[in-house]
Scaffold this motif. Structure first.
Motif, PDB file in Angstrom:
ATOM      1  N   LEU A  26      -4.138 -20.653  47.171  1.00 12.63           N
ATOM      2  CA  LEU A  26      -4.176 -22.013  48.054  1.00 12.63           C
ATOM      3  C   LEU A  26      -5.545 -22.270  48.153  1.00 12.63           C
ATOM      4  CD1 LEU A  26      -1.390 -20.581  50.769  1.00 12.63           C
ATOM      5  CD2 LEU A  26      -0.863 -22.130  48.592  1.00 12.63           C
ATOM      6  N   ALA A  27      -5.494 -23.670  48.059  1.00 18.49           N
ATOM      7  CA  ALA A  27      -6.956 -24.124  48.107  1.00 18.49           C
ATOM      8  C   ALA A  27      -6.566 -25.157  49.540  1.00 18.49           C
ATOM      9  CB  ALA A  27      -7.328 -25.210  46.706  1.00 18.49           C
ATOM     10  N   VAL A  28      -7.782 -25.130  50.103  1.00 15.24           N
ATOM     11  CA  VAL A  28      -7.747 -26.183  51.480  1.00 15.24           C
ATOM     12  C   VAL A  28      -8.990 -26.767  51.499  1.00 15.24           C
ATOM     13  CG1 VAL A  28      -5.894 -24.693  52.920  1.00 15.24           C
ATOM     14  CG2 VAL A  28      -8.544 -24.401  53.017  1.00 15.24           C
ATOM     15  N   GLU A  29      -8.858 -28.181  52.072  1.00 19.12           N
ATOM     16  CA  GLU A  29     -10.136 -28.843  52.544  1.00 19.12           C
ATOM     17  C   GLU A  29     -10.235 -28.814  53.752  1.00 19.12           C
ATOM     18  OE1 GLU A  29     -10.969 -33.399  51.262  1.00 19.12           O
ATOM     19  OE2 GLU A  29      -9.794 -33.407  52.941  1.00 19.12           O
ATOM     20  N   VAL A  30     -11.493 -28.394  54.193  1.00 13.07           N
ATOM     21  CA  VAL A  30     -11.817 -28.358  55.879  1.00 13.07           C
ATOM     22  C   VAL A  30     -12.848 -29.481  56.059  1.00 13.07           C
ATOM     23  CG1 VAL A  30     -12.901 -26.754  57.476  1.00 13.07           C
ATOM     24  CG2 VAL A  30     -11.390 -25.890  55.575  1.00 13.07           C
ATOM     25  N   THR A  31     -12.345 -30.299  57.031  1.00 14.20           N
ATOM     26  CA  THR A  31     -13.365 -31.306  57.440  1.00 14.20           C
ATOM     27  C   THR A  31     -14.277 -30.624  58.751  1.00 14.20           C
ATOM     28  OG1 THR A  31     -11.610 -32.904  56.664  1.00 14.20           O
ATOM     29  CG2 THR A  31     -13.479 -33.612  58.371  1.00 14.20           C
ATOM     30  N   LEU A  32     -15.311 -30.903  58.664  1.00 12.01           N
ATOM     31  CA  LEU A  32     -16.648 -30.324  59.793  1.00 12.01           C
ATOM     32  C   LEU A  32     -17.068 -31.803  60.355  1.00 12.01           C
ATOM     33  CD1 LEU A  32     -18.376 -27.872  57.950  1.00 12.01           C
ATOM     34  CD2 LEU A  32     -15.981 -27.362  59.065  1.00 12.01           C
ATOM     35  N   GLN A  33     -16.749 -31.805  61.566  1.00  8.11           N
ATOM     36  CA  GLN A  33     -17.300 -33.188  62.506  1.00  8.11           C
ATOM     37  C   GLN A  33     -18.375 -32.582  63.338  1.00  8.11           C
ATOM     38  OE1 GLN A  33     -16.519 -36.352  62.154  1.00  8.11           O
ATOM     39  NE2 GLN A  33     -18.512 -36.414  63.395  1.00  8.11           N
ATOM     40  N   PRO A  34     -19.588 -33.254  62.701  1.00 12.65           N
ATOM     41  CA  PRO A  34     -20.983 -32.921  63.609  1.00 12.65           C
ATOM     42  C   PRO A  34     -20.950 -33.546  65.113  1.00 12.65           C
ATOM     43  CG  PRO A  34     -21.596 -34.214  62.017  1.00 12.65           C
ATOM     44  CD  PRO A  34     -20.070 -33.925  61.762  1.00 12.65           C
ATOM     45  N   GLY A  35     -21.456 -33.123  66.102  1.00 10.95           N
ATOM     46  CA  GLY A  35     -21.506 -33.684  67.544  1.00 10.95           C
ATOM     47  C   GLY A  35     -22.723 -34.509  67.655  1.00 10.95           C
ATOM     48  N   GLU A  36     -23.832 -34.070  68.281  1.00 16.48           N
ATOM     49  CA  GLU A  36     -25.118 -34.718  68.737  1.00 16.48           C
ATOM     50  C   GLU A  36     -25.959 -34.933  67.422  1.00 16.48           C
ATOM     51  OE1 GLU A  36     -26.624 -32.854  72.051  1.00 16.48           O
ATOM     52  OE2 GLU A  36     -25.050 -33.510  73.066  1.00 16.48           O
ATOM     53  N   LYS A  37     -25.883 -34.047  66.632  1.00 16.85           N
ATOM     54  CA  LYS A  37     -26.779 -33.969  65.443  1.00 16.85           C
ATOM     55  C   LYS A  37     -26.085 -33.388  64.147  1.00 16.85           C
ATOM     56  CE  LYS A  37     -28.534 -29.112  65.981  1.00 16.85           C
ATOM     57  NZ  LYS A  37     -29.770 -28.514  66.172  1.00 16.85           N
ATOM     58  N   SER A  38     -26.485 -33.411  62.819  1.00 17.39           N
ATOM     59  CA  SER A  38     -25.903 -33.402  61.528  1.00 17.39           C
ATOM     60  C   SER A  38     -26.017 -31.745  61.404  1.00 17.39           C
ATOM     61  CB  SER A  38     -26.519 -33.961  60.454  1.00 17.39           C
ATOM     62  OG  SER A  38     -26.495 -35.233  60.561  1.00 17.39           O
ATOM     63  N   PHE A  39     -24.977 -31.116  60.947  1.00 18.65           N
ATOM     64  CA  PHE A  39     -25.064 -29.758  60.456  1.00 18.65           C
ATOM     65  C   PHE A  39     -26.225 -29.527  59.452  1.00 18.65           C
ATOM     66  CE2 PHE A  39     -20.514 -30.150  61.314  1.00 18.65           C
ATOM     67  CZ  PHE A  39     -20.286 -29.350  62.777  1.00 18.65           C
ATOM     68  N   THR A  40     -26.930 -28.176  59.728  1.00 25.31           N
ATOM     69  CA  THR A  40     -27.903 -27.593  58.768  1.00 25.31           C
ATOM     70  C   THR A  40     -26.788 -26.781  57.869  1.00 25.31           C
ATOM     71  OG1 THR A  40     -28.130 -25.972  60.250  1.00 25.31           O
ATOM     72  CG2 THR A  40     -29.497 -27.920  60.587  1.00 25.31           C
ATOM     73  N   GLU A  41     -27.516 -26.580  56.674  1.00 25.93           N
ATOM     74  CA  GLU A  41     -27.037 -25.702  55.794  1.00 25.93           C
ATOM     75  C   GLU A  41     -26.795 -24.253  56.212  1.00 25.93           C
ATOM     76  OE1 GLU A  41     -26.009 -26.141  52.805  1.00 25.93           O
ATOM     77  OE2 GLU A  41     -26.485 -28.286  52.813  1.00 25.93           O
ATOM     78  N   ALA A  42     -27.648 -23.913  57.413  1.00 24.31           N
ATOM     79  CA  ALA A  42     -27.250 -22.648  57.675  1.00 24.31           C
ATOM     80  C   ALA A  42     -26.253 -22.476  58.829  1.00 24.31           C
ATOM     81  CB  ALA A  42     -28.353 -21.947  58.795  1.00 24.31           C
ATOM     82  N   GLU A  43     -25.950 -23.666  59.458  1.00 24.11           N
ATOM     83  CA  GLU A  43     -24.924 -23.855  60.372  1.00 24.11           C
ATOM     84  C   GLU A  43     -23.599 -24.009  59.625  1.00 24.11           C
ATOM     85  OE1 GLU A  43     -26.769 -26.039  64.139  1.00 24.11           O
ATOM     86  OE2 GLU A  43     -26.230 -27.468  62.576  1.00 24.11           O
ATOM     87  N   ILE A  44     -23.557 -24.732  58.624  1.00 25.84           N
ATOM     88  CA  ILE A  44     -22.458 -25.035  57.645  1.00 25.84           C
ATOM     89  C   ILE A  44     -21.990 -23.498  57.067  1.00 25.84           C
ATOM     90  CG2 ILE A  44     -21.622 -25.818  55.556  1.00 25.84           C
ATOM     91  CD1 ILE A  44     -23.053 -28.463  56.199  1.00 25.84           C
ATOM     92  N   GLY A  45     -22.997 -22.712  56.607  1.00 17.74           N
ATOM     93  CA  GLY A  45     -22.655 -21.509  56.146  1.00 17.74           C
ATOM     94  C   GLY A  45     -21.960 -20.612  57.053  1.00 17.74           C
ATOM     95  N   ALA A  46     -22.474 -20.926  58.371  1.00 15.54           N
ATOM     96  CA  ALA A  46     -21.895 -19.926  59.483  1.00 15.54           C
ATOM     97  C   ALA A  46     -20.387 -20.336  59.510  1.00 15.54           C
ATOM     98  CB  ALA A  46     -22.754 -19.996  60.679  1.00 15.54           C
ATOM     99  N   ILE A  47     -20.131 -21.775  59.654  1.00 15.62           N
ATOM    100  CA  ILE A  47     -18.720 -21.988  59.925  1.00 15.62           C
ATOM    101  C   ILE A  47     -17.946 -21.396  58.714  1.00 15.62           C
ATOM    102  CG2 ILE A  47     -17.227 -24.019  60.096  1.00 15.62           C
ATOM    103  CD1 ILE A  47     -19.659 -25.356  61.429  1.00 15.62           C
ATOM    104  N   SER A  48     -18.467 -21.595  57.542  1.00 18.15           N
ATOM    105  CA  SER A  48     -17.586 -21.072  56.287  1.00 18.15           C
ATOM    106  C   SER A  48     -17.329 -19.697  56.292  1.00 18.15           C
ATOM    107  CB  SER A  48     -18.561 -21.358  55.229  1.00 18.15           C
ATOM    108  OG  SER A  48     -18.616 -22.792  54.817  1.00 18.15           O
ATOM    109  N   ALA A  49     -18.296 -18.975  56.984  1.00 21.34           N
ATOM    110  CA  ALA A  49     -17.935 -17.511  57.248  1.00 21.34           C
ATOM    111  C   ALA A  49     -16.898 -17.076  58.085  1.00 21.34           C
ATOM    112  CB  ALA A  49     -19.343 -16.835  57.659  1.00 21.34           C
TER     113      ALA A  49
END
Length: 783
Positions: free
Chosen positions: A745-768
């Motif tokens: 099963l493949a899913v598309e996850v939408t991430l919405q930043p708030g006050e500032k854009s996500f860094t690669e590290a933050e995106i990686g943490a969310i992915s984990a």
């Protein structure tokens, strides 16, 4: 009920024309469904004289007539055996429409001879069943005159719809009484003859079923002649749609239609022993006058003698004891039958008759003696003979009923201000006796039970159009919504369903026993159903939709999309519900897509989610549970709810057993939405919040997981959405693949930043977090 204007005027002294009578009847609650005049259809037909009649040169059974209808001789080809020179008949010229044959006459050539119209029979003019020859008129009939005028057919005929509570208007006299009370004339007195009788009734009359037949009055008339009934009676009966049979039959029908008093005449020669009103015996049968045999039960009332049952009491006489041309002695029956018993017997036998329609409403219990006297008087006048003294068995339930009368109630309940004197005059004209603060109810008005009924009588005779229009009070300021939350939900769902291409169906709230059993039986049974197939209050809306879908498919519909909003009737009460059903082709065959596509459970799910969203349900929080229950397909159905106990909807394919029993079209999918389970909003928001788009662009990431075969995709989507509620704004399944590694099963996850854009590290943490949430369900990231 049908009757002519001249018949009405036999009871009502009035100069009003037919249009005024019709308008007044409808105004006082006796709706006129149709007003016709037979003379209008017969206007082109004139009296003609046959000057000559010669044999047709090319046909043995045809004659060539020379007829004069006032405009000189005309040639007509005629096949009537009674046509002869010198006779007078009815002629229809070229262009005349013949109602009995449904054709328009035109000049024609018949076997080489020109014909310019036709000489008519009674059946062709719908004046009777005689078709053995053409109408032959007396020698003094005026040639060239309109036949309708000569025959007295210029008489308006009313067809009035009588509501079930107005048993008193099942006779012309009752209708005349209402019109007189409305001020359209004066009710003529009823001339009841005094017939003492010259001998004792030789037939014993007994009652053994006092519950079904409380009273049975009878007398014998001997030495009569059962010929044709007089012309005036025949005209009135034909206007009422009755078939003219013989004097005795016509007289009993006439008294029933004229006075609302059914009766019956037995051929005395066919009777043996006492005539008894009793319960039918188990297995007893009666061949009725309609030549059909009916199997009776011990709950039904019959009129019988030593031979057995002759008459289905109060509904239809028996063929064996019916009168005929050779009848010379008759036993007359005027009885009172209990309305409830008549209704049950008629429903059980599927038998309707004019007598049943009156007895089950309730005839006048105080009119037995007068009714028998009027019936006897007509028979003696028309058929001759000698009448016996009356035998009276039993006693009709003619207790006097009294109702409190307060003139002020008319304004309080009816909203119309009528002077007290006028109210008393109206009620008196209708047969009530008013005085001392009470009104004595006439015996023919069993529908009047309380003061509100008196208000209704005054209001309808005065005219509902006299009730003043009164503006309802309203609070100052902006008007508040008047619709309840339940009404609002139904309106929104109805609009949403129609906008999505679904057609609304409206079905009966009743179903049969077999359909009810499919949905766990129906706890509510109708005591007085319109038929045995519509006896149970529906526990589901799906049987009606399935039947509607089958009807449409059988008539050539290739795609059926239906919905209905109504009530389910369960043991704990009524449940507001929306149901939908789709069958046939989802999309037609096309050069791009190939074969026609069929509906599946996912289509039903999509409709359910859209309608729930329109109803205000928290669609994002709904949980899907496989297998919607015994009614549904175990592997192709599911429920949507807020936990296991709060189920908002069920959808999918019907269980094969249910689909077969309902005769649902192949490939049917359906759904039910339970409005009462939709939670109310926590706060009352009068206006929507202003739209505030996010300042930063969202980010999407795709994940593919190898999941257990029994894992529902909804469970995976919900788990991922909860992995980081602050950052994840949406999760959408976009692919399903079954390969060597298992189910993916493949899913598309939408991430919405708030006050500032996500860094690669933050995106990686969310992915984990997403991968960890999926791992808890036994899923692993696909390599």
């Amino acid at each position: 009920m049908k009757f002519s204007l001249s018949w009405l005027k036999a009871h009502l002294d009035t100069d009003a024309d037919a249009a005024t009578v019709a308008e007044t009847l409808t105004r006082i609650g006796l709706e006129v469904e149709e007003l016709t005049n037979p003379a209008e259809a017969l206007a082109p037909f004139r009296i003609a004289k046959v000057l000559t009649a010669t044999r047709h040169p090319q046909a043995d059974k045809l004659q060539v007539l020379s007829v004069d209808a006032g405009d000189g001789p005309m040639q007509v080809v005629c096949g009537a055996p009674n046509a002869h020179a010198g006779m007078l008949g009815v002629f229809g010229g070229v262009g005349a429409y013949v109602p009995g044959s449904a054709m328009t006459l035109k000049q024609a050539t018949i076997r080489g001879v020109e014909s310019n119209g036709m000489m008519c029979s009674s059946r062709e003019l719908e004046l009777g069943d005689d078709h053995d020859g053409i109408i032959e008129l007396p020698a003094d009939a005026p040639v060239g005159a309109r036949y309708a005028d000569y025959a007295g057919l210029d008489d308006a005929v009313f067809d009035v719809a009588i509501t079930p509570n107005r048993q008193d208007c099942m006779g012309v006299r009752g209708i005349a009484r209402d019109l007189a009370a409305a001020g359209l004339g004066t009710l003529r007195p009823l001339d009841v003859p005094t017939i003492k009788g010259s001998f004792d009734n030789p037939v014993e009359i007994r009652i053994e079923d006092a519950e079904g037949c409380p009273a049975f009055y009878g007398r014998t008339v001997r030495g009569l002649t059962n010929g044709p009934s007089p012309a005036w009676m025949q005209r009135r009966l034909k206007a009422a749609g009755q078939r003219v049979i013989s004097a005795l039959v016509d007289i009993t029908n006439y008294v029933m239609l004229d006075l609302g008093r059914p009766s019956h005449a037995y051929d005395l020669a066919t009777l043996k022993g006492a005539v008894v009103a009793r319960k039918a015996k188990d297995g007893e049968t009666v061949v009725a006058l309609n030549e059909k045999e009916y199997a009776l039960t011990p709950k039904m009332t019959v009129i019988a003698d030593d031979h057995g049952g002759h008459d289905i009491g109060g509904i239809m006489g028996g063929e064996h004891s019916g009168v005929g041309e050779g009848t010379t002695d008759v036993l007359l029956e005027v009885a009172y039958f209990t309305p409830e018993g008549i209704a049950r017997t008629g429903q059980a036998l599927g038998l309707t008759s004019d007598a049943r329609s009156r007895f089950e409403r309730g005839v006048d219990p105080a009119f037995l003696d007068d009714g028998l006297a009027l019936l006897t008087g007509l028979i003696l006048d028309i058929c001759g003979g000698e009448a016996s003294r009356v035998t009276r068995a039993g006693q009709p339930p003619a207790e006097q009923k009294s109702v409190a009368f307060d003139p002020a109630r008319t304004l309080a309940l009816g909203g119309i201000d009528v002077p007290a004197e006028r109210q008393v005059a109206i009620l008196t004209a209708l047969g009530f006796r008013v005085g001392g603060g009470e009104a004595l109810v006439p015996s023919w008005r069993r529908d009047v039970d309380g003061p509100a009924d008196l208000v209704e009588e005054v209001a309808r005779i005065t005219g509902y159009d006299a009730i003043p229009s009164t503006v309802l009070p309203r609070a100052d300021g902006v008007a508040r919504p008047t619709a309840t939350r339940a009404q609002t939900i139904e309106r929104k769902v109805r609009r949403a369903a129609a906008a999505r291409g679904l057609d609304e169906a409206i079905n009966w709230s009743f179903i049969g026993a077999a359909e009810a059993a499919l949905f766990g039986d129906a706890p509510h049974v109708v005591a007085n159903p319109i038929s045995e197939e519509l006896k149970y209050m529906r526990p589901s809306l799906l049987p009606g939709l399935a039947a509607a879908a089958r009807r449409n498919v059988d008539r050539g519909a290739t795609s059926v999309r239906l919905f209905e909003i109504g009530r389910r009737y369960l043991a704990d009460g009524e449940r507001p519900t929306a149901a939908l059903l789709m069958a046939g082709d989802k999309a037609p065959r096309h050069w791009q897509s190939g074969k026609a596509a069929a509906f599946d459970a996912f289509d039903a799910k999509a409709e359910v989610l859209a309608l729930l969203d329109a109803a205000g349900a928290p669609v994002a929080n709904l949980q899907l549970v496989m297998n919607a229950g015994e009614t549904w397909h175990p592997g192709r159905s599911a429920t949507l709810g807020l936990g296991p106990k709060i189920v908002l909807a069920a959808f999918g394919e019907l269980h094969p057993r249910v689909a077969k029993a309902l005769d649902a079209p192949a490939g049917t999918v359906a759904a039910e939405i339970y409005f009462d389970a939709i939670p109310a909003p926590r706060g009352v928001e009068r206006a929507r919040a202003a739209f505030a788009p996010p300042a930063l662009q969202s980010v999407t990431r795709d994940f593919a997981f190898i999941v257990p075969a029994d894992l529902a995709s909804d469970t995976l989507v919900r788990a991922i959405r909860g992995a980081d509620k602050a950052a994840i704004s949406g999760v959408r399944l976009f692919d399903r693949y079954a390969g060597e590694q298992g189910l993916s099963l493949a899913v598309e996850v939408t991430l919405q930043p708030g006050e500032k854009s996500f860094t690669e590290a933050e995106i990686g943490a969310i992915s984990a977090k997403v991968v960890a949430a999926a791992a808890k369900l036994g899923s692993v990231l696909r390599g």
